[in-house]
Design a protein around this motif. Structure first.
Motif, mmCIF file in Angstrom:
data_model
loop_
_atom_site.group_PDB
_atom_site.id
_atom_site.type_symbol
_atom_site.label_atom_id
_atom_site.label_comp_id
_atom_site.label_asym_id
_atom_site.label_seq_id
_atom_site.Cartn_x
_atom_site.Cartn_y
_atom_site.Cartn_z
ATOM 1 N N GLY A 40 0.998 -1.403 -0.085
ATOM 2 C CA GLY A 40 0.062 -0.093 -0.018
ATOM 3 C C GLY A 40 0.968 1.282 0.033
ATOM 4 O O GLY A 40 0.419 2.182 -0.735
ATOM 5 N N ALA A 41 1.865 1.163 0.732
ATOM 6 C CA ALA A 41 2.800 2.420 1.008
ATOM 7 C C ALA A 41 3.649 2.577 -0.433
ATOM 8 O O ALA A 41 3.496 3.861 -1.039
ATOM 9 C CB ALA A 41 3.813 2.255 2.018
ATOM 10 N N ALA A 42 3.766 1.432 -1.332
ATOM 11 C CA ALA A 42 4.449 1.819 -2.362
ATOM 12 C C ALA A 42 3.354 2.195 -3.574
ATOM 13 O O ALA A 42 3.719 3.255 -4.332
ATOM 14 C CB ALA A 42 5.082 0.233 -2.887
ATOM 15 N N GLU A 43 2.309 1.751 -3.552
ATOM 16 C CA GLU A 43 1.288 2.215 -4.451
ATOM 17 C C GLU A 43 0.982 3.724 -4.160
ATOM 18 O O GLU A 43 0.882 4.318 -5.212
ATOM 19 C CB GLU A 43 0.024 1.234 -4.509
ATOM 20 C CG GLU A 43 -0.950 1.525 -5.532
ATOM 21 C CD GLU A 43 -0.340 1.340 -6.677
ATOM 22 O OE1 GLU A 43 -0.791 1.807 -7.915
ATOM 23 O OE2 GLU A 43 0.406 0.429 -6.940
ATOM 24 N N LEU A 44 0.976 4.115 -2.976
ATOM 25 C CA LEU A 44 0.707 5.436 -2.442
ATOM 26 C C LEU A 44 1.566 6.397 -3.261
ATOM 27 O O LEU A 44 1.595 7.461 -3.835
ATOM 28 C CB LEU A 44 0.282 5.607 -1.150
ATOM 29 C CG LEU A 44 0.053 7.041 -0.644
ATOM 30 C CD1 LEU A 44 -1.269 7.644 -1.408
ATOM 31 C CD2 LEU A 44 0.046 7.251 0.990
ATOM 32 N N LEU A 45 3.033 5.929 -3.072
ATOM 33 C CA LEU A 45 4.117 6.774 -3.486
ATOM 34 C C LEU A 45 4.012 6.924 -5.082
ATOM 35 O O LEU A 45 4.444 7.933 -5.523
ATOM 36 C CB LEU A 45 5.345 5.950 -3.138
ATOM 37 C CG LEU A 45 6.852 6.800 -3.413
ATOM 38 C CD1 LEU A 45 6.899 7.993 -2.734
ATOM 39 C CD2 LEU A 45 7.884 5.583 -2.958
ATOM 40 N N LEU A 46 3.755 5.693 -5.497
ATOM 41 C CA LEU A 46 3.806 5.905 -6.912
ATOM 42 C C LEU A 46 2.515 6.648 -7.778
ATOM 43 O O LEU A 46 2.613 7.464 -8.626
ATOM 44 C CB LEU A 46 3.460 4.350 -7.570
ATOM 45 C CG LEU A 46 4.729 3.355 -7.571
ATOM 46 C CD1 LEU A 46 4.298 2.140 -7.857
ATOM 47 C CD2 LEU A 46 5.900 4.109 -8.436
ATOM 48 N N GLN A 47 1.424 6.625 -7.134
ATOM 49 C CA GLN A 47 0.204 7.142 -7.601
ATOM 50 C C GLN A 47 0.410 8.613 -7.093
ATOM 51 O O GLN A 47 -0.170 9.606 -7.968
ATOM 52 C CB GLN A 47 -1.175 6.640 -6.945
ATOM 53 C CG GLN A 47 -1.261 5.217 -7.553
ATOM 54 C CD GLN A 47 -2.767 4.829 -7.469
ATOM 55 O OE1 GLN A 47 -3.804 5.580 -6.999
ATOM 56 N NE2 GLN A 47 -2.926 3.448 -7.489
ATOM 57 N N SER A 48 0.752 8.939 -5.975
ATOM 58 C CA SER A 48 0.580 10.594 -5.387
ATOM 59 C C SER A 48 1.870 11.053 -6.136
ATOM 60 O O SER A 48 1.413 12.421 -6.283
ATOM 61 C CB SER A 48 0.854 10.611 -4.005
ATOM 62 O OG SER A 48 2.241 10.022 -3.557
ATOM 63 N N GLY A 49 2.867 10.665 -6.548
ATOM 64 C CA GLY A 49 3.910 11.556 -7.017
ATOM 65 C C GLY A 49 4.951 12.339 -6.070
ATOM 66 O O GLY A 49 5.678 12.958 -6.444
ATOM 67 N N LYS A 50 4.514 12.027 -4.810
ATOM 68 C CA LYS A 50 5.077 12.783 -3.689
ATOM 69 C C LYS A 50 6.468 12.476 -3.309
ATOM 70 O O LYS A 50 6.579 11.092 -3.286
ATOM 71 C CB LYS A 50 3.958 12.902 -2.334
ATOM 72 C CG LYS A 50 2.709 13.651 -2.513
ATOM 73 C CD LYS A 50 2.036 13.858 -1.427
ATOM 74 C CE LYS A 50 0.436 14.430 -1.654
ATOM 75 N NZ LYS A 50 -0.304 14.610 -0.414
ATOM 76 N N HIS A 51 7.284 13.438 -2.735
ATOM 77 C CA HIS A 51 8.391 12.724 -2.083
ATOM 78 C C HIS A 51 8.272 11.856 -0.981
ATOM 79 O O HIS A 51 7.249 11.960 -0.025
ATOM 80 C CB HIS A 51 9.432 14.038 -1.804
ATOM 81 C CG HIS A 51 10.704 13.675 -1.286
ATOM 82 N ND1 HIS A 51 11.071 12.948 -0.196
ATOM 83 C CD2 HIS A 51 11.752 13.650 -2.195
ATOM 84 C CE1 HIS A 51 12.689 12.905 -0.235
ATOM 85 N NE2 HIS A 51 12.868 13.335 -1.354
ATOM 86 N N PRO A 52 9.165 10.561 -1.005
ATOM 87 C CA PRO A 52 8.815 9.741 0.174
ATOM 88 C C PRO A 52 8.918 10.410 1.590
ATOM 89 O O PRO A 52 8.130 10.191 2.587
ATOM 90 C CB PRO A 52 10.032 8.667 0.080
ATOM 91 C CG PRO A 52 10.956 9.260 -1.141
ATOM 92 C CD PRO A 52 10.034 10.206 -1.684
ATOM 93 N N GLY A 53 9.802 11.560 1.663
ATOM 94 C CA GLY A 53 9.932 12.118 2.827
ATOM 95 C C GLY A 53 8.462 12.890 3.227
ATOM 96 O O GLY A 53 8.117 12.773 4.598
ATOM 97 N N GLU A 54 8.140 13.279 2.240
ATOM 98 C CA GLU A 54 6.578 14.213 2.742
ATOM 99 C C GLU A 54 5.513 13.209 3.134
ATOM 100 O O GLU A 54 4.970 13.253 4.124
ATOM 101 C CB GLU A 54 6.170 14.867 1.383
ATOM 102 C CG GLU A 54 4.729 15.452 1.679
ATOM 103 C CD GLU A 54 4.377 16.112 0.021
ATOM 104 O OE1 GLU A 54 3.120 16.860 0.302
ATOM 105 O OE2 GLU A 54 5.222 16.233 -0.885
ATOM 106 N N LEU A 55 5.585 12.019 2.381
ATOM 107 C CA LEU A 55 4.617 10.909 2.971
ATOM 108 C C LEU A 55 4.945 10.424 4.490
ATOM 109 O O LEU A 55 4.141 10.015 5.108
ATOM 110 C CB LEU A 55 4.723 9.634 1.694
ATOM 111 C CG LEU A 55 3.893 10.137 0.515
ATOM 112 C CD1 LEU A 55 4.026 9.025 -0.589
ATOM 113 C CD2 LEU A 55 2.483 10.420 0.556
ATOM 114 N N LYS A 56 6.109 10.139 4.724
ATOM 115 C CA LYS A 56 6.615 9.785 6.012
ATOM 116 C C LYS A 56 6.202 10.665 6.790
ATOM 117 O O LYS A 56 5.698 10.381 7.980
ATOM 118 C CB LYS A 56 8.162 9.654 5.867
ATOM 119 C CG LYS A 56 8.802 9.110 7.368
ATOM 120 C CD LYS A 56 9.334 10.302 8.120
ATOM 121 C CE LYS A 56 10.486 11.124 7.335
ATOM 122 N NZ LYS A 56 11.080 12.409 8.303
#
Length: 268
Positions: free
Chosen positions: A210-226
């Protein structure tokens, strides 16, 4: 009899790619060849395609996937190079061998053959792989299109220059092993907290997915999602702190660079 796709070597990766091609191509257009005849026969039966001798694949297949380990390449080309040189029709060699450059393959082939070099990873077996590819100038755009369509069910494909393919493969090719280690560690932590092993494995794997899919779909920097998960004074930031105390990011970076440096040592 001309055959569209031929596979020399039906091990874990070669077999997975054959399965992917069988989802987009007519099984009758696929021929499998392996030193272990029982292995190629079993895979061919499951896919509904044919088994062929090495000489037949080299002589008759249009797209030839080379699923032989790097140390077996010179021996392989000693056998197939004379056959390839006699061909009057078009063919494309598709190599998945780590550390063996296109120029090295051209030398072994003893001709300017059309060559696509790919670096896939094991999730191609479930249609979620990452396949890096590059080609020499003997490959036409139409042949690239056919290649991309053939592997469309294997996962994502991305073109990359050959001088960067080893670095990229240290991430995507070796990365699944690093990810499995991380998932196992997450699950172990949950088991230590009292969760049943089957539940811990499921939750860890789905969380990663789920985290990987959110990263791909959102296009956001992983630090922002963290940061979005880390509430002030909360449980997540405490866990992040623990990871940082264990040099988590530094160790992950070192894993990729160590894999890359090993690839350079194996390079031909």
């Amino acid at each position: 009899m001309k055959i569209k796709f031929g596979f020399i070597g039906c091990g874990n990766m070669g077999g997975a790619l054959a399965q992917a091609v069988a989802k987009t191509a007519n099984p009758y257009d696929i021929a499998l060849c392996d030193a272990n005849i029982e292995k190629s026969a079993a895979l061919a039966e499951s896919l509904g395609c044919g088994v062929a001798l090495l000489e037949q694949v080299a002589a008759d297949c249009e797209y030839i996937f080379l699923g032989v380990k790097p140390q077996g390449f010179e021996g392989l080309f000693e056998e197939i190079s004379p056959i390839l040189q006699k061909r009057k029709d078009r063919f494309v060699l598709i190599s998945m061998a780590a550390g063996i450059s296109i120029s090295a393959i051209e030398k072994m082939c003893k001709m300017k053959a059309p060559i696509i070099r790919i670096m896939p990873n094991t999730p191609v077996s479930v249609g979620e792989g990452m396949i890096l590819y590059t080609a020499n100038d003997a490959v036409t755009e139409k042949e690239i299109d056919t290649f991309l369509h053939a592997l469309a069910k294997a996962g994502k494909l991305d073109e990359i220059t050959e001088d960067k393919i080893d670095a990229a493969s240290a991430l995507s090719g070796c990365g699944p092993a690093f990810v499995y280690l991380f998932v196992e560690a997450l699950a172990d932590g949950a088991v230590e907290c009292g969760l049943a092993r089957d539940k811990a494995n499921l939750y860890a794997a789905q969380t990663l997915l789920g985290a990987a899919e959110l990263l791909l779909q959102s296009g956001k920097h992983p630090g922002e999602l963290k940061d979005a998960v880390c509430s002030p004074g909360g449980t997540t930031i405490a866990g992040v702190h623990a990871l940082e105390e264990g040099s988590f990011r530094s160790t992950a970076m070192s894993a990729v660079t160590a894999a890359y440096e090993k690839t350079l040592k194996l390079k031909k």
